[in-house]
Design a protein around this motif. Structure first.
Motif, PDB file in Angstrom:
ATOM      1  N   ALA A  89       0.657 -11.102   8.141  1.00 33.65           N
ATOM      2  CA  ALA A  89      -0.784 -11.280   8.331  1.00 33.65           C
ATOM      3  C   ALA A  89      -1.559 -10.074   7.803  1.00 33.65           C
ATOM      4  CB  ALA A  89      -1.095 -11.508   9.810  1.00 33.65           C
ATOM      5  N   LEU A  90      -1.064  -8.876   8.080  1.00 30.77           N
ATOM      6  CA  LEU A  90      -1.745  -7.666   7.603  1.00 30.77           C
ATOM      7  C   LEU A  90      -1.691  -7.569   6.077  1.00 30.77           C
ATOM      8  CD1 LEU A  90      -0.529  -5.089  10.284  1.00 30.77           C
ATOM      9  CD2 LEU A  90      -2.830  -6.077  10.051  1.00 30.77           C
ATOM     10  N   LEU A  91      -0.584  -7.962   5.486  1.00 22.40           N
ATOM     11  CA  LEU A  91      -0.473  -7.923   4.030  1.00 22.40           C
ATOM     12  C   LEU A  91      -1.385  -8.951   3.377  1.00 22.40           C
ATOM     13  CD1 LEU A  91       3.381  -7.425   3.671  1.00 22.40           C
ATOM     14  CD2 LEU A  91       1.589  -5.782   3.036  1.00 22.40           C
ATOM     15  N   ARG A  92      -1.581 -10.101   4.009  1.00 20.21           N
ATOM     16  CA  ARG A  92      -2.494 -11.108   3.461  1.00 20.21           C
ATOM     17  C   ARG A  92      -3.924 -10.592   3.436  1.00 20.21           C
ATOM     18  NH1 ARG A  92       0.663 -14.665   6.513  1.00 20.21           N
ATOM     19  NH2 ARG A  92      -0.891 -14.743   8.164  1.00 20.21           N
ATOM     20  N   SER A  97      -1.893  -0.392   2.979  1.00 15.12           N
ATOM     21  CA  SER A  97      -0.745  -0.283   2.078  1.00 15.12           C
ATOM     22  C   SER A  97       0.494  -0.803   2.799  1.00 15.12           C
ATOM     23  CB  SER A  97      -0.536   1.170   1.661  1.00 15.12           C
ATOM     24  OG  SER A  97      -0.042   1.918   2.769  1.00 15.12           O
ATOM     25  N   VAL A  98       1.562  -1.029   2.055  1.00 14.83           N
ATOM     26  CA  VAL A  98       2.807  -1.504   2.657  1.00 14.83           C
ATOM     27  C   VAL A  98       3.319  -0.490   3.681  1.00 14.83           C
ATOM     28  CG1 VAL A  98       5.218  -2.101   2.211  1.00 14.83           C
ATOM     29  CG2 VAL A  98       3.430  -2.941   0.688  1.00 14.83           C
ATOM     30  N   VAL A 105       3.098  -2.106  12.543  1.00 15.30           N
ATOM     31  CA  VAL A 105       3.817  -3.139  13.292  1.00 15.30           C
ATOM     32  C   VAL A 105       4.973  -2.576  14.121  1.00 15.30           C
ATOM     33  CG1 VAL A 105       3.174  -4.989  11.702  1.00 15.30           C
ATOM     34  CG2 VAL A 105       5.349  -3.781  11.373  1.00 15.30           C
ATOM     35  N   GLY A 106       5.124  -1.243  14.128  1.00 15.55           N
ATOM     36  CA  GLY A 106       6.114  -0.632  15.005  1.00 15.55           C
ATOM     37  C   GLY A 106       7.424  -0.240  14.350  1.00 15.55           C
ATOM     38  N   PRO A 125       7.779  -6.854   0.458  1.00 12.83           N
ATOM     39  CA  PRO A 125       6.395  -6.867   0.958  1.00 12.83           C
ATOM     40  C   PRO A 125       5.340  -6.791  -0.153  1.00 12.83           C
ATOM     41  CG  PRO A 125       7.713  -5.321   2.221  1.00 12.83           C
ATOM     42  CD  PRO A 125       8.575  -5.822   1.115  1.00 12.83           C
ATOM     43  N   SER A 126       5.560  -5.973  -1.165  1.00  9.62           N
ATOM     44  CA  SER A 126       4.554  -5.829  -2.229  1.00  9.62           C
ATOM     45  C   SER A 126       4.409  -7.129  -3.028  1.00  9.62           C
ATOM     46  CB  SER A 126       4.917  -4.673  -3.156  1.00  9.62           C
ATOM     47  OG  SER A 126       6.226  -4.854  -3.658  1.00  9.62           O
TER      48      SER A 126
END
Length: 164
Positions: A89-92, A97-98, A105-106, A125-126
């Motif tokens: 969700a954060l990457l969307r 940055s990654v 997210v911990g 992730p990228s």
């Protein structure tokens, strides 16, 4: 010389639970659900199986076995799935940055995060960030979350445990 005495020989009264098995199973499932809820709430905190087990008044091994039996994956696997789901969700959104997403997210290791992300999602992730922006363009966030939700163990039983 040392000799073993049974509890009866020592005069100790053994406590036998008269609780029916179904009632005990319901109680165990309630404890497991609280553990799962804690993981869902505190996924960004440093959680480990020992800490979760202490909170549930169980040994780490027993918690892991029972959790896997009920939900189809270990507590650590479930925790990582929640972390990766939130990372997706954060990457969307594309604002972090990654590396920032990893720590948000911990996860404490970018390498472990990237490995788990790739294992669960299928791409690093990228790459996910580039693909997801196009794939979910114009989609409400609640729909995008459901459509892109990671599934660690596709053969696992339903996420809600059933009474035996």
């Amino acid at each position: 010389m040392w000799s073993y005495q049974t509890p009866a020989e020592r005069g100790t009264i053994l406590q036998v639970t008269s609780r029916p098995a179904a009632a005990q199973r319901l109680s165990d499932l309630a404890v497991l659900r609280r553990v799962r809820d804690r993981i869902d709430r505190e996924y960004a905190q440093p959680l480990d199986v020992e800490a979760l087990a202490r909170g549930a008044h169980m040994s780490a091994g027993h918690l892991s076995r029972e959790f896997k039996l009920a939900y189809g994956e270990s507590p650590y696997g479930y925790l990582m799935t929640r972390r990766i789901e939130r990372a997706m969700a954060l990457l969307r959104c594309g604002e972090l940055s990654v590396t920032e997403v990893c720590f948000a997210v911990g996860c404490s290791s970018l390498g472990t995060f990237s490995t788990r992300f790739t294992e669960l999602v299928g791409v690093p992730p990228s790459v996910y960030r580039r693909q997801a922006v196009r794939a979910t363009a114009g989609m409400p966030p609640c729909v995008a979350k459901q459509v892109t939700r990671p599934i660690r163990n596709r053969e696992a039983p339903a996420t809600e445990p059933q009474l035996a």
